[in-house]
Design a protein around this motif. Structure first.
Motif, PDB file in Angstrom:
ATOM      1  N   PHE A 217       0.831  -1.203   0.000  1.00 49.11           N
ATOM      2  CA  PHE A 217       0.000   0.000   0.000  1.00 49.11           C
ATOM      3  C   PHE A 217       0.871   1.262   0.000  1.00 49.11           C
ATOM      4  O   PHE A 217       0.638   2.195  -0.765  1.00 49.11           O
ATOM      5  CB  PHE A 217      -0.936  -0.036   1.217  1.00 49.11           C
ATOM      6  CG  PHE A 217      -1.456   1.311   1.635  1.00 49.11           C
ATOM      7  CD1 PHE A 217      -2.295   2.040   0.807  1.00 49.11           C
ATOM      8  CD2 PHE A 217      -1.108   1.855   2.862  1.00 49.11           C
ATOM      9  CE1 PHE A 217      -2.769   3.283   1.203  1.00 49.11           C
ATOM     10  CE2 PHE A 217      -1.567   3.090   3.254  1.00 49.11           C
ATOM     11  CZ  PHE A 217      -2.398   3.806   2.421  1.00 49.11           C
ATOM     12  N   LEU A 218       1.912   1.257   0.821  1.00 41.77           N
ATOM     13  CA  LEU A 218       2.768   2.447   0.903  1.00 41.77           C
ATOM     14  C   LEU A 218       3.528   2.675  -0.405  1.00 41.77           C
ATOM     15  O   LEU A 218       3.704   3.818  -0.846  1.00 41.77           O
ATOM     16  CB  LEU A 218       3.750   2.308   2.067  1.00 41.77           C
ATOM     17  CG  LEU A 218       3.093   2.385   3.441  1.00 41.77           C
ATOM     18  CD1 LEU A 218       4.033   1.873   4.517  1.00 41.77           C
ATOM     19  CD2 LEU A 218       2.671   3.813   3.748  1.00 41.77           C
ATOM     20  N   LEU A 219       3.953   1.575  -1.032  1.00 42.24           N
ATOM     21  CA  LEU A 219       4.627   1.729  -2.330  1.00 42.24           C
ATOM     22  C   LEU A 219       3.641   2.271  -3.363  1.00 42.24           C
ATOM     23  O   LEU A 219       4.005   3.056  -4.240  1.00 42.24           O
ATOM     24  CB  LEU A 219       5.210   0.392  -2.785  1.00 42.24           C
ATOM     25  CG  LEU A 219       6.312  -0.178  -1.864  1.00 42.24           C
ATOM     26  CD1 LEU A 219       6.835  -1.486  -2.409  1.00 42.24           C
ATOM     27  CD2 LEU A 219       7.449   0.815  -1.693  1.00 42.24           C
ATOM     28  N   GLY A 220       2.374   1.833  -3.229  1.00 45.96           N
ATOM     29  CA  GLY A 220       1.337   2.365  -4.114  1.00 45.96           C
ATOM     30  C   GLY A 220       1.179   3.866  -3.936  1.00 45.96           C
ATOM     31  O   GLY A 220       0.917   4.616  -4.878  1.00 45.96           O
ATOM     32  N   PHE A 221       1.360   4.305  -2.705  1.00 46.73           N
ATOM     33  CA  PHE A 221       1.262   5.733  -2.409  1.00 46.73           C
ATOM     34  C   PHE A 221       2.354   6.494  -3.163  1.00 46.73           C
ATOM     35  O   PHE A 221       2.117   7.579  -3.707  1.00 46.73           O
ATOM     36  CB  PHE A 221       1.416   5.934  -0.898  1.00 46.73           C
ATOM     37  CG  PHE A 221       0.679   7.117  -0.354  1.00 46.73           C
ATOM     38  CD1 PHE A 221      -0.497   6.959   0.345  1.00 46.73           C
ATOM     39  CD2 PHE A 221       1.166   8.411  -0.533  1.00 46.73           C
ATOM     40  CE1 PHE A 221      -1.177   8.056   0.860  1.00 46.73           C
ATOM     41  CE2 PHE A 221       0.485   9.510  -0.031  1.00 46.73           C
ATOM     42  CZ  PHE A 221      -0.684   9.326   0.661  1.00 46.73           C
ATOM     43  N   ILE A 222       3.559   5.915  -3.217  1.00 47.97           N
ATOM     44  CA  ILE A 222       4.639   6.560  -3.972  1.00 47.97           C
ATOM     45  C   ILE A 222       4.278   6.637  -5.446  1.00 47.97           C
ATOM     46  O   ILE A 222       4.528   7.638  -6.124  1.00 47.97           O
ATOM     47  CB  ILE A 222       5.957   5.771  -3.805  1.00 47.97           C
ATOM     48  CG1 ILE A 222       6.349   5.745  -2.342  1.00 47.97           C
ATOM     49  CG2 ILE A 222       7.074   6.364  -4.653  1.00 47.97           C
ATOM     50  CD1 ILE A 222       7.553   4.891  -2.071  1.00 47.97           C
ATOM     51  N   TYR A 223       3.669   5.549  -5.916  1.00 47.58           N
ATOM     52  CA  TYR A 223       3.264   5.487  -7.322  1.00 47.58           C
ATOM     53  C   TYR A 223       2.433   6.704  -7.715  1.00 47.58           C
ATOM     54  O   TYR A 223       2.591   7.258  -8.807  1.00 47.58           O
ATOM     55  CB  TYR A 223       2.469   4.192  -7.551  1.00 47.58           C
ATOM     56  CG  TYR A 223       1.897   4.044  -8.939  1.00 47.58           C
ATOM     57  CD1 TYR A 223       2.667   3.537  -9.976  1.00 47.58           C
ATOM     58  CD2 TYR A 223       0.579   4.419  -9.213  1.00 47.58           C
ATOM     59  CE1 TYR A 223       2.151   3.415 -11.248  1.00 47.58           C
ATOM     60  CE2 TYR A 223       0.056   4.302 -10.480  1.00 47.58           C
ATOM     61  CZ  TYR A 223       0.840   3.796 -11.493  1.00 47.58           C
ATOM     62  OH  TYR A 223       0.323   3.683 -12.755  1.00 47.58           O
ATOM     63  N   LEU A 224       1.547   7.158  -6.809  1.00 55.31           N
ATOM     64  CA  LEU A 224       0.659   8.280  -7.132  1.00 55.31           C
ATOM     65  C   LEU A 224       1.438   9.518  -7.567  1.00 55.31           C
ATOM     66  O   LEU A 224       0.988  10.261  -8.441  1.00 55.31           O
ATOM     67  CB  LEU A 224      -0.205   8.643  -5.920  1.00 55.31           C
ATOM     68  CG  LEU A 224      -1.295   7.660  -5.535  1.00 55.31           C
ATOM     69  CD1 LEU A 224      -2.143   8.260  -4.434  1.00 55.31           C
ATOM     70  CD2 LEU A 224      -2.151   7.316  -6.734  1.00 55.31           C
ATOM     71  N   PHE A 225       2.599   9.730  -6.962  1.00 58.16           N
ATOM     72  CA  PHE A 225       3.361  10.928  -7.292  1.00 58.16           C
ATOM     73  C   PHE A 225       3.894  10.882  -8.731  1.00 58.16           C
ATOM     74  O   PHE A 225       4.226  11.901  -9.305  1.00 58.16           O
ATOM     75  CB  PHE A 225       4.552  11.079  -6.331  1.00 58.16           C
ATOM     76  CG  PHE A 225       4.170  11.527  -4.954  1.00 58.16           C
ATOM     77  CD1 PHE A 225       4.005  12.875  -4.664  1.00 58.16           C
ATOM     78  CD2 PHE A 225       3.970  10.607  -3.934  1.00 58.16           C
ATOM     79  CE1 PHE A 225       3.666  13.296  -3.393  1.00 58.16           C
ATOM     80  CE2 PHE A 225       3.625  11.019  -2.663  1.00 58.16           C
ATOM     81  CZ  PHE A 225       3.474  12.363  -2.393  1.00 58.16           C
TER      82      PHE A 225
END
Lengths: 288, 609
Positions: free
Chosen positions: A218-226
């Protein structure tokens, strides 16, 4: 707006990705320390072994809290990958961690207890920055929905460099890496033993580990958003970020909780708020 | 006899409040002119009686400040009566709209439930405090007088009437806080009285100001004030907001509410959930359309915002459960005022949601603390360790109450979430977004560590048998049910009461997206069925003592220390007094908010000139 398929994909695939990420992490960490390190699949073997162990509890109620932790990590992660409301995702994420903390409290033992308190300090250290990240994304895209943020065609990172740096900082807390691995960590037997997880063992500990894998994805997905406007760059960014976290983990000693709290709030206030202030100023056509 | 009377009265009030919901839930505000011509004179006489009583009390307890404040207020009223009262043309009217209705439901249902709870509580209270003179007759009379005044306050359209009921609530809180008659309670009762009288003077000045503007009394009605788009309306709005800030115990006036903790716990519950402080935020939310978009409104919102942040931080350093609750109330009232001060339609929606959810969860928590206090003889959170073993039912309800205050998907968190979304879009909203981001996570800390304390399963203690009075337990159960139920019914409440009100006042309305509502309801169901998982962890698990670093340990957590000494372990929460200490933060908050109050005052004077 909410896509069930990607939520299901997350639920099925995340453990494999998460386990693999930690396998690679251990390998790289070992190489940095001049060791060979375990095989990449070692985390899976560990998890399987934990699940087979005898069920030992300090108090039966701790099972309930561990389940709560896992379930609400799943809820927040699948809500995120389904494209749901970012703020709801964050609140479900907080709820999950409160369950973990309560599980540690429930066993009424000194190591768990101090671990629980420290975990709480970590939660209040990282939460403002995560909320500010969501607000930053809102200011650019005018939506709190992950689906809308992903759909943005422009590079979000260029609008939110400060927010991104602030997020990297709290990511270190969330991934339980040095210098912020205060409440529990995979490394040496420390002053806190294993902090929040001291009094969990066997299948319960396995569930916590599994939840942590889900959480990592989930946290890596958060980075993806950027970086969502370009897939290759996004994947590259995630890899670089994670390598950076491993490097930080291996080059810093653990800090005190006071430092964690103060530094993360300061970073959130300086990088996050200043970044948002500029966006706010631009977005509203100037503050009258 | 008294018990029966209180129960019947409570039942009647609850039924009548609930029936209001059926008869008047839809459509625009309804107005009912009061044809009684002498009402003005009667109210004036009653106010003079109250003033005389307060002056007598002031002399009796040698509180000069109180005497001066009452005298100032009475002089203003006499001046008004002599010069302007004759010129009033329009008869005052009562009215009801959805906002009044919500307030009435809070007062009628929660207030009376607390009254019934107090029956059992006060008996035990007097058994446990033989030194306190039994004045229960006065106590229950004042409680119901308090509730009546609150009804009057939310249904009155005329500011003169609102003021009258406003002063009655001040009087009632004074009497209730000073109930035990100890030196400390008298001191705190006067503290509350003086701060509220200062607010009352501002209220009286607002009335005089409006009489000067229009001697025929046109602007003495809330409706006329809100409908007129004149600049001068800002002046009474600021004055009334000041009165609201004193009554809602925002900084710099927060100390009276903390001091009021000396009163018996049902009084605290009443003050915090359904009376007093809710009157303060009611008036500010009412005048929010006037404040909205003005610099004065922004300043008032800032007072609210800083109060939210600092009071939440102070709550971290508190061990006394009632003080934690008090600071959390102050914080939440601050948030409500921040919403009302900025005053976009979305924020007003959020403010009303906050009022509603806070009233329910906070009354539950106070009554739980009161029950626990009488059973274990302490309100210290550290002494609540292992409550889940000692008083399982109350502990579970307290747990739900705390969850209701800060966890998804319960009401308070939904409201904060709504407020956050709304602040993002508002002018200068970023300040409040930052305040919410930091303040919100601070609240997580103090609530969670309290939760952790009560659910830790202490192997050395056992359940207290036959412990809690049946009726008290029933009230707690009802309030727990309400906490969950209102969260479940939140979409209905929002759609049928809050949204129509916001639509009428602002011409726009708002709600949560269907997706989010579905997700929240699903989360709540998930939380409700999860305890069933306990059935599934069965016999095949082994229970062992907690890990103690390999040192031989007893069940009571005693280590085998060096030199053969047994060392007892004690688990005490973090309080971070050096970071979040009450004295320092309170000083900062008082200074900051006092400055802001002055600034708002100066700006309002600027409008007059």
């Amino acid at each position: 707006m909410i896509s069930l398929t990607s939520a299901i994909l997350y639920l099925v695939l995340a453990p494999f990705i998460g386990g693999l990420v930690y396998g690679i992490d251990r390998k790289i960490t070992a190489r940095m320390q001049g060791r060979v390190g375990p095989p990449v699949l070692q985390p899976f073997y560990d998890l399987a072994k934990l699940f087979q162990k005898e069920k030992v509890v300090v108090t039966p109620s701790q099972n309930f809290y561990v389940l709560g932790y896992l379930v609400f990590i799943l809820v927040s992660g699948s809500l995120f990958f389904a494209g749901g409301d970012m703020l709801l995702v964050i609140f479900a994420f907080t709820l999950a961690h409160i369950f973990l903390v309560l599980g540690a409290y429930s066993s009424f033992s000194p190591y768990s207890f101090v671990g629980a308190e420290r975990e709480l300090v970590q939660i209040i250290a990282y939460e403002p920055m995560i909320i500010l990240s969501a607000v930053g994304m809102y200011l650019v895209t005018k939506s709190f929905f992950v689906s809308d943020i992903v759909a943005l065609q422009a590079p979000l990172i260029l609008y939110l460099p400060g927010v991104f740096l602030g997020f990297l900082m709290v990511l270190t807390i969330k991934l339980r890496k040095s210098p912020y691995d205060l409440s529990t960590s995979h490394h040496a037997h420390q002053e806190l033993v294993k902090g929040v997880t001291t009094d969990f063992s066997g299948p319960a500990l396995a569930r916590i580990e599994l939840a942590h894998w889900y959480e990592t994805v989930f946290l890596l997905g958060f980075i993806y958003l950027f970086f969502a406007w370009s897939l290759p760059i996004a994947i590259l960014a995630i890899i670089v970020t994670f390598l950076l976290e491993i490097l930080i983990d291996n080059t810093f000693a653990r800090m005190k909780w006071q430092f964690t709290l103060k530094s993360s709030w300061l970073i959130a206030a300086m990088l996050g708020l200043v970044n948002l202030g500029i966006l706010y100023y631009l977005g509203n056509g100037g503050i009258s | 006899m008294r018990d029966g009377l209180v129960r019947v009265a409570a039942a009647v009030i609850i039924l009548v409040s609930a029936s209001l919901l059926v008869t008047s839930s839809t459509g625009a505000a309804q107005y009912f002119p009061v044809p009684l011509a002498e009402s003005g004179v009667l109210i004036f006489l009653a106010e003079m009686l109250i003033s005389a009583f307060l002056i007598y009390m002031g002399f009796k307890y040698r509180n000069t400040l109180a005497v001066i404040l009452v005298a100032v207020q009475a002089t203003l009223l006499v001046y008004y009566e002599a010069v302007f009262a004759g010129g009033m043309h329009e008869p005052p009217s009562l009215f009801i709209d959805q906002f009044s209705l919500i307030m009435a439901l809070i007062i009628g249902i929660i207030g009376t439930l607390i009254g019934v709870y107090a029956l059992g509580y006060m008996k035990t209270y007097h058994d446990q405090h033989p030194a306190v003179k039994d004045r229960q007759k006065m106590f229950f009379f004042v409680v119901f007088l308090f509730l009546s005044a609150m009804f009057g306050l939310v249904f009155s359209d005329s500011l003169l009437w609102v003021f009258f009921f406003w002063e009655i609530t001040t009087l009632c809180s004074f009497l209730l806080i000073g109930y035990s008659g100890t030196a400390e309670s008298i001191k705190n009762a006067f503290l509350a009285l003086n701060m509220n009288l200062a607010g009352g003077i501002a209220f009286a000045v607002a009335i005089l100001y409006l009489s000067v503007i229009s001697p025929d009394g046109t602007y003495m009605s809330i409706r006329a004030l809100l409908d007129s788009n004149q600049a001068f309306v800002l002046v009474p709005a600021v004055l009334l907001s000041f009165a609201g800030i004193t009554k809602a115990a925002l900084m710099p006036f927060s100390s009276w509410l903390v001091g009021a903790m000396v009163a018996p716990t049902p009084v605290s519950a009443l003050l915090h959930s359904s009376t007093m402080v809710k009157a303060g935020v009611y008036i500010i939310v009412r005048f929010s359309p006037v404040l909205s978009g003005s610099i004065e409104g922004l300043i008032i919102a800032l007072i609210g915002g800083f109060t939210f942040l600092l009071a939440s931080a102070i709550a971290i350093s508190q061990r006394n459960a009632k003080k934690v609750l008090a600071y959390s109330t102050i914080a939440n009232l601050g948030l409500i005022v921040a919403c009302a001060g900025v005053g976009t339609y979305k924020l007003v929606w959020a403010a009303i949601l906050l009022i509603l959810f806070h009233a329910i969860a906070k009354s539950l928590l106070f009554l739980c603390v009161g029950t626990v206090e009488q059973r274990i003889g302490s309100k210290d959170i550290e002494d609540m360790s292992g409550l889940i073993v000692r008083l399982p039912k109350v502990a579970v309800m307290m747990f739900i109450g705390i969850a209701g205050m800060f966890l998804a998907p319960f009401g308070m968190l939904i409201s904060k979430y709504v407020a956050l979304e709304a602040f993002v879009e508002a002018q200068f909203g970023l300040i409040f977004v930052a305040i919410l981001a930091f303040g919100g996570s601070i609240t997580v800390f103090f609530w969670s560590k309290w939760m952790g304390k009560i659910i830790s399963v202490d192997p050395t203690v056992s359940e207290l048998k036959d412990s809690v009075h049946k009726e008290m337990l029933m009230i707690l159960t009802v309030l727990t049910g309400l906490t969950v139920l209102v969260t479940l019914l939140f979409p209905v409440i929002s759609a049928s009461l809050i949204e129509p009100f916001v639509l009428q006042v602002y011409g726009h309305s708002t709600g949560l997206s269907q997706d989010n509502l579905t997700i929240m309801v699903m989360m709540l169901f998930l939380l409700m069925i999860m305890p069933l998982s306990m059935l599934w962890y069965g016999r095949d698990q082994k229970t062992v003592p907690a890990y103690m670093g390999g040192r031989p340990a007893t069940a009571g957590l005693a280590f085998a220390g060096s030199m053969g000494v047994q060392r007892q372990t004690s688990l005490i929460n973090y309080y971070f007094v050096d970071l979040f200490g009450e004295r320092r933060l309170l000083m900062a908050g008082t200074a900051l908010c006092f400055g802001l109050v002055l600034l708002a005052g100066i700006l309002a004077v600027g409008v007059v000139l």
